[in-house]
Scaffold this motif. Structure first.
Motif, short mmCIF file in Angstrom:
data_model
loop_
_atom_site.label_atom_id
_atom_site.label_comp_id
_atom_site.label_asym_id
_atom_site.label_seq_id
_atom_site.Cartn_x
_atom_site.Cartn_y
_atom_site.Cartn_z
N GLU A 1 25.17 -117.87 32.86
CA GLU A 1 25.79 -116.95 32.58
C GLU A 1 25.12 -115.66 32.59
O GLU A 1 25.75 -114.57 33.20
CB GLU A 1 27.34 -116.85 31.51
N ASP A 2 24.04 -115.45 31.77
CA ASP A 2 23.23 -114.11 31.83
C ASP A 2 22.30 -113.96 32.83
O ASP A 2 22.85 -113.05 33.28
CB ASP A 2 22.36 -114.67 30.75
N LEU A 3 22.29 -114.73 33.39
CA LEU A 3 21.43 -114.80 34.99
C LEU A 3 22.53 -114.68 36.57
O LEU A 3 22.60 -114.00 37.00
CB LEU A 3 20.51 -115.91 35.60
N ARG A 4 24.10 -115.05 35.78
CA ARG A 4 24.65 -114.58 36.70
C ARG A 4 25.38 -113.22 36.71
O ARG A 4 25.80 -112.62 37.84
CB ARG A 4 26.60 -115.48 36.60
N GLU A 5 25.72 -112.72 35.24
CA GLU A 5 26.37 -111.61 34.84
C GLU A 5 25.13 -110.17 35.07
O GLU A 5 25.63 -109.60 36.62
CB GLU A 5 25.98 -111.61 33.71
N GLU A 6 23.84 -110.67 35.60
CA GLU A 6 22.81 -110.01 35.61
C GLU A 6 23.18 -109.98 37.47
O GLU A 6 23.34 -107.92 37.93
CB GLU A 6 21.47 -110.38 35.62
N LEU A 7 22.98 -110.80 38.09
CA LEU A 7 23.40 -110.47 39.50
C LEU A 7 24.58 -110.03 40.02
O LEU A 7 24.54 -108.99 40.89
CB LEU A 7 23.22 -111.49 40.38
N ALA A 8 25.72 -110.47 38.97
CA ALA A 8 26.83 -109.46 39.72
C ALA A 8 26.63 -107.78 38.83
O ALA A 8 27.12 -107.10 39.93
CB ALA A 8 28.21 -110.37 38.45
N ALA A 9 26.28 -107.52 38.51
CA ALA A 9 26.09 -105.74 38.13
C ALA A 9 24.90 -105.30 38.56
O ALA A 9 24.46 -104.27 39.47
CB ALA A 9 24.90 -106.42 36.64
N VAL A 10 24.55 -106.46 39.87
CA VAL A 10 23.18 -105.89 40.45
C VAL A 10 23.86 -105.28 41.77
O VAL A 10 24.03 -105.08 42.92
CB VAL A 10 21.59 -106.39 40.88
N THR A 11 24.62 -106.51 42.32
CA THR A 11 25.97 -106.57 43.15
C THR A 11 26.47 -105.40 43.31
O THR A 11 26.69 -104.87 44.78
CB THR A 11 26.71 -107.60 43.60
N ARG A 12 27.37 -105.10 42.13
CA ARG A 12 28.39 -103.77 42.13
C ARG A 12 26.95 -102.80 42.71
O ARG A 12 28.08 -101.67 43.07
CB ARG A 12 28.80 -103.90 40.81
N GLN A 13 26.08 -102.63 41.83
CA GLN A 13 25.33 -101.24 41.99
C GLN A 13 24.52 -101.32 43.48
O GLN A 13 25.18 -100.13 43.66
CB GLN A 13 24.04 -101.12 41.15
N ALA A 14 24.69 -101.92 43.99
CA ALA A 14 23.98 -102.12 44.90
C ALA A 14 25.20 -101.49 46.49
O ALA A 14 25.16 -100.43 47.18
CB ALA A 14 23.41 -103.37 46.09
N ARG A 15 26.48 -101.94 45.87
CA ARG A 15 27.82 -101.46 46.76
C ARG A 15 28.03 -99.95 46.58
O ARG A 15 28.50 -99.96 48.01
CB ARG A 15 28.45 -103.04 46.18
N THR A 16 28.00 -99.80 44.96
CA THR A 16 28.55 -98.68 44.80
C THR A 16 27.69 -97.53 45.76
O THR A 16 27.42 -96.25 45.99
CB THR A 16 28.57 -98.15 43.30
N ALA A 17 26.34 -98.02 45.68
CA ALA A 17 25.14 -96.45 46.20
C ALA A 17 24.95 -97.01 47.90
O ALA A 17 24.64 -96.16 48.29
CB ALA A 17 24.03 -97.32 45.57
N GLY A 18 25.97 -98.07 48.37
CA GLY A 18 26.17 -97.98 49.18
C GLY A 18 24.58 -98.46 50.48
O GLY A 18 24.63 -98.48 51.01
N THR A 19 24.03 -99.33 49.24
CA THR A 19 22.90 -100.06 50.21
C THR A 19 23.23 -101.38 51.01
O THR A 19 23.66 -101.78 50.50
CB THR A 19 21.65 -100.09 48.89
N GLY A 20 22.46 -100.97 51.86
CA GLY A 20 22.26 -102.46 52.26
C GLY A 20 23.36 -102.52 53.34
O GLY A 20 23.71 -101.83 54.46
N LEU A 21 24.01 -103.67 53.40
CA LEU A 21 24.81 -103.98 54.15
C LEU A 21 26.09 -103.41 53.87
O LEU A 21 27.25 -103.90 54.28
CB LEU A 21 25.59 -105.99 54.74
N TRP A 22 26.10 -103.24 52.17
CA TRP A 22 27.18 -102.82 51.95
C TRP A 22 27.70 -102.21 53.09
O TRP A 22 29.54 -101.93 52.35
CB TRP A 22 26.92 -102.18 49.90
N PRO A 23 27.67 -100.69 53.29
CA PRO A 23 28.61 -100.11 53.81
C PRO A 23 29.62 -100.25 55.34
O PRO A 23 30.82 -100.10 55.62
CB PRO A 23 27.58 -99.60 54.08
N GLN A 24 29.16 -101.85 55.41
CA GLN A 24 29.29 -102.23 56.99
C GLN A 24 30.87 -103.58 56.21
O GLN A 24 31.07 -103.97 57.17
CB GLN A 24 28.51 -103.10 57.53
N ASP A 25 30.44 -104.07 54.80
CA ASP A 25 31.40 -105.29 54.48
C ASP A 25 32.37 -104.49 54.18
O ASP A 25 33.22 -104.05 54.59
CB ASP A 25 31.00 -105.54 52.92
N ALA A 26 33.25 -105.74 55.06
CA ALA A 26 34.78 -106.19 55.69
C ALA A 26 35.38 -107.40 54.98
O ALA A 26 36.48 -107.51 55.01
CB ALA A 26 34.80 -105.86 57.43
#
Length: 293
Positions: free
Chosen positions: A175-200
C-alpha cells in the motif's frame, strides 16, 4: 515490502522494448531461479528475460496479432519508450525501418538492478528497475525491504512522475508504494505533465472505429486493450461494449469506494457508454487495484 534484488544489465538489441517492458540479464544467470514463479519465465538462449515494469502501463506500441499489431497514439507511446531507455543509460538506439525492433544500441548493455516479486502469466518478470550500482548496503540475490525512498530511485516512479505512463496497480504491490505512485499520478495530472493534457480516459472518447483508438484518443492502455479486443471480435458495437467487459471478468477493488476492500468483477462497473458512442471511465485508473490473473 520484501522483494528479491537482482544485479545485472539491461539489453535491448534484437527486441522490441516499449514504455513498460525491457530486456534484463542477471550477472549470475542462476539468480533467475530465485524469482517466484521462475518456471514460467520466458528466457532467450543468453538468459535474457523480459521485464514488465511493476505498476506502470505505457501506451501500446504493438498490441494484438504480430502480423498486424495495433498501437495507441505513437508520439506518447514512443515518448515513454525513449525516456525509459534514456533513463537506463542507452544513448544511441537504432531500429529496423518501420519497425519497433532494435538492431543496435550504444552501449550494448547498461548495468542496473531489479526488485521483483514474481512472474506474470506471459512469462515476464514483474519488477521495479534501477540503474547503476546496487543500492548501498545491499547485495544481489537477497530479499530487500522496499519502501518509498527506494521506489523513488526506480524508472517506474520516474515514468509516472513525468506523466509519460499511466499507473496500473495489482494487489501484490504494498500500500505505501501504491499510495506514493497514486499521489505522483495526481500531481502529474494537475500539473498537466506528459500525456495528461490529452488524456480522455474519464472525459470520454467517441469510438467510431479502430482509428479512434490508434491515432486519436489517449486513454488508459487497459481500456484500449479491451476496446481493441471487442473490435477484433468481429461483433463490435459500442452499446455492446459494457456486456463485453462483463464477460472479460477483470477483478479489482476501488480504493475510493465506501467498501474499498470489496472485490468487483468486470470493468463494466467503472466504464460508461453513452448513446452517441462515447466511452469513458467513471473512476481514475489510480483508484483501481486489480487481482493478478
Amino acid at each position: 515490502m520484501p522483494m528479491l534484488l537482482v544485479k545485472g544489465s539491461f539489453q535491448i538489441t534484437g527486441s522490441e522494448p516499449d514504455g513498460d517492458t525491457v530486456g534484463f540479464v542477471p550477472t549470475r544467470h542462476p539468480d533467475w531461479n530465485r524469482v517466484p514463479g521462475a518456471a514460467r519465465l520466458d528466457l532467450t538462449n543468453s538468459c535474457r528475460g523480459k521485464l514488465r515494469l511493476d505498476a506502470v502501463d505505457a501506451l501500446e506500441t504493438h498490441y494484438g496479432p504480430t502480423s498486424a499489431p495495433a498501437h495507441q497514439p505513437l508520439p506518447f507511446a514512443h515518448a515513454a519508450r525513449d525516456e525509459l531507455l534514456a533513463w537506463l543509460g542507452f544513448t544511441d538506439v537504432r531500429r529496423a525501418p518501420d519497425s519497433e525492433r532494435v538492431v543496435s544500441a550504444d552501449p550494448e548493455s547498461v548495468p542496473g538492478w531489479i526488485l521483483t516479486g514474481g512472474v506474470d502469466v506471459h512469462g515476464r518478470c514483474v519488477a521495479l528497475a534501477g540503474r547503476g550500482p546496487l543500492p548501498e548496503g545491499t547485495r544481489s540475490s537477497q530479499e530487500v525491504s522496499v519502501g518509498v525512498p527506494l521506489l523513488r530511485r526506480t524508472v517506474n516512479h520516474h515514468l509516472i512522475e513525468r506523466g509519460l505512463a499511466y499507473p496500473t496497480f495489482y494487489s501484490n504491490l504494498f500500500e505505501d508504494l501504491r499510495e506514493e505512485l497514486a499521489a505522483v499520478t495526481r500531481q502529474a495530472r494537475t500539473a498537466g505533465t506528459g500525456l495528461w493534457p490529452q488524456d480522455a480516459s474519464t472525459a470520454g472518447v467517441k469510438v467510431t472505429g479502430l482509428s479512434s483508438l490508434t491515432d486519436e484518443a489517449v486513454v488508459v492502455p487497459k481500456l484500449f486493450r479491451r476496446l481493441y479486443d471487442h473490435l477484433a471480435s468481429g461483433e463490435f458495437s459500442v452499446p455492446a461494449f459494457r456486456a463485453f467487459l462483463a464477460g472479460a471478468a477483470d477483478t479489482y477493488r476501488i480504493t475510493s469506494s465506501a467498501t474499498p476492500r470489496a472485490q468487483v468483477r468486470g470493468l463494466h462497473h467503472v466504464v460508461e457508454v453513452t448513446d452517441d458512442g462515447t466511452v469513458r471511465m467513471t473512476r481514475p485508473i489510480e483508484e483501481l487495484v486489480f487481482t493478478e490473473a
